[in-house]
Design a protein around this motif. Sequence first.
Motif, PDB file in Angstrom:
ATOM      1  N   LEU A  97       1.888   2.143  -3.632  1.00  0.00           N
ATOM      2  CA  LEU A  97       0.860   2.240  -4.675  1.00  0.00           C
ATOM      3  C   LEU A  97       0.885   3.590  -5.385  1.00  0.00           C
ATOM      4  N   GLN A  98       1.043   4.687  -4.637  1.00  0.00           N
ATOM      5  CA  GLN A  98       1.021   6.004  -5.275  1.00  0.00           C
ATOM      6  C   GLN A  98       2.159   6.146  -6.278  1.00  0.00           C
ATOM      7  N   LYS A 134      -5.482   1.999  -8.209  1.00  0.00           N
ATOM      8  CA  LYS A 134      -6.173   3.134  -7.599  1.00  0.00           C
ATOM      9  C   LYS A 134      -7.189   2.679  -6.564  1.00  0.00           C
ATOM     10  N   LYS A 183      -5.316   1.548  -3.496  1.00  0.00           N
ATOM     11  CA  LYS A 183      -4.816   2.696  -2.738  1.00  0.00           C
ATOM     12  C   LYS A 183      -5.931   3.276  -1.874  1.00  0.00           C
ATOM     13  N   ASN A 210      -6.334   1.006   0.943  1.00  0.00           N
ATOM     14  CA  ASN A 210      -5.067   0.744   1.635  1.00  0.00           C
ATOM     15  C   ASN A 210      -4.774  -0.761   1.748  1.00  0.00           C
ATOM     16  N   PRO A 245       0.795  -1.230   0.000  1.00  0.00           N
ATOM     17  CA  PRO A 245       0.000   0.000   0.000  1.00  0.00           C
ATOM     18  C   PRO A 245       0.829   1.283   0.000  1.00  0.00           C
TER      19      PRO A 245
END
Length: 113
Positions: free
Chosen positions: A46-47, A96, A99, A102, A43
């Motif tokens: 992810l960004q 997405k 994310k 989480n 998590p």
Amino acid sequence: MLVTFSSKAGADILMLAPHAKPLLTLIGKVDDKDLLTRGVVMPEHLQEAISRLEQAIAAEPKQGLDEDPDSDHPKDALTLPVGLRQRAFPLLDLLKRAKGLNVPVMWEAGSGW
């Protein structure tokens, strides 16, 4: 070989290894060598993975049905190559969603049968 992307955030995504490997390379999970048997995008990463995919998509030249408006013969959508934008969409959507919840995104390469 099939690669299965899975997460609690959405449905599994199946992709052929030659199509999945470039996406995994873009998000920094695979180098130019062999595809790993399995892996995970945690998590907290992810960004970064989402940003890398979105940057690669933005840098790709646009392709589409309106590519040559002066052509006498309209192009059939089935004859056009699949671009990164289309190829990456399901994985980008899953990243997405993951994310937002989480949760990690896992992948596993195998025969699928």
